[in-house]
Enzyme design. Sequence first.
Site, PDB file in Angstrom:
ATOM      1  N   HIS A 189      -9.676  -4.545  31.715  1.00  0.00           N
ATOM      2  CA  HIS A 189     -10.358  -2.992  32.138  1.00  0.00           C
ATOM      3  C   HIS A 189     -11.680  -3.264  32.701  1.00  0.00           C
ATOM      4  CE1 HIS A 189      -9.095  -2.734  27.772  1.00  0.00           C
ATOM      5  NE2 HIS A 189      -9.409  -3.693  27.403  1.00  0.00           N
ATOM      6  N   ASP A 228      -0.778  -6.705  26.383  1.00  0.00           N
ATOM      7  CA  ASP A 228      -2.086  -6.570  25.726  1.00  0.00           C
ATOM      8  C   ASP A 228      -2.369  -5.319  24.483  1.00  0.00           C
ATOM      9  OD1 ASP A 228      -4.893  -7.877  25.919  1.00  0.00           O
ATOM     10  OD2 ASP A 228      -4.852  -6.278  25.286  1.00  0.00           O
ATOM     11  N   HIS A 266      -4.437  -3.593  23.973  1.00  0.00           N
ATOM     12  CA  HIS A 266      -5.369  -2.784  24.622  1.00  0.00           C
ATOM     13  C   HIS A 266      -4.891  -1.525  25.711  1.00  0.00           C
ATOM     14  CE1 HIS A 266      -7.991  -5.751  22.090  1.00  0.00           C
ATOM     15  NE2 HIS A 266      -8.367  -4.159  21.806  1.00  0.00           N
ATOM     16  N   ASP A 275      -3.730 -10.877  21.194  1.00  0.00           N
ATOM     17  CA  ASP A 275      -4.187  -9.470  20.581  1.00  0.00           C
ATOM     18  C   ASP A 275      -3.536  -8.757  19.775  1.00  0.00           C
ATOM     19  OD1 ASP A 275      -4.469  -8.491  22.378  1.00  0.00           O
ATOM     20  OD2 ASP A 275      -6.227  -8.166  22.754  1.00  0.00           O
TER      21      ASP A 275
HETATM   22 ZN    ZN Z   1      -7.231  -6.533  24.366  1.00  0.00          ZN
END
Ligand code: ZN
Length: 299
Positions: A120, A157, A159, A234
Amino acid sequence: MPLPIIASPDYDAPLPLGHRFPMGKFRALADVLQARDLVPEGFARPEPADEGLLCLAHERAYVRRVCETALTPLEERRIGLPVTADVAKRARAAVGGTLLAARLALQQGLACNTAGGSHHAAHAGGAGFCVFNDVAVASLELLAKREVRRVLIIDLDVHQGDGTALILAHEPRAYTFSMHCQANFPSIKPPSDRDIGLARGMGDAQYLEVLEGALPEVFAAARPDLIFYNAGVDVHEADQLGQLCLSDAGLAAREAMVLDFAMAQGVPLASVLGGGYGPDAHAVALRHAILPQLAAKRV
Ligand SMILES: [Zn+2]
């Protein structure tokens, strides 16, 4: 030669008591890997990334503010961590670890960093527990030094890899692939070269089917001579932030699929840790240990 696994005491930076980021998982993972005898010659130790290296992917003024612990309250809030000297040191060590993993993978075929995957973090600021974008920095360094011609980033991941997509948007030699839960953070998802947004609650069979279909396509488009693999766990059904429903067996099947795919193509693979959240650091560490455990059987 055993599988190179990179770790550093600097990966574990003290946070205020009760902070929601599971910092304890880094120490817990190192303990699990040692207990399973996966590091018979010890961990490979990274050099902390210096300012020049970090500036390949980040604005100089932002790098300075991190290193001088002078981020604004808003910048810290976006990151979700207090960016102390220890947290800054940790971020620099994680970047060094990913670069080292890449170089060891180029020599030995596979290598695992037990931190990194800070996808991110964008050019001029961090977000979502990510300070510096280790994979983007390492990719740009290896490309600049002509150690590789093209890289593929497989980001699984849960996200979306928004920071990596933004930093590498205009780098045709780096192909970004993100497969994530569409409903999850970040709400704005700048396009990767290939994005697959999955429905909330997806389980093992569907997830693995989508991934199996996507890998040959992204590989053909990327034509890489190195793969970075963000192996965030995750996606697991017990993850606090995930919203997908992979079991332990599904996670193991995912890791085996990615490893076997890279090996079948004859392309080196460097893995980075990525996300994994929950109150029990040991339980999260066990999920992160699945990949190095399977990779060690393949070297
Ligand atoms: Zn993540």
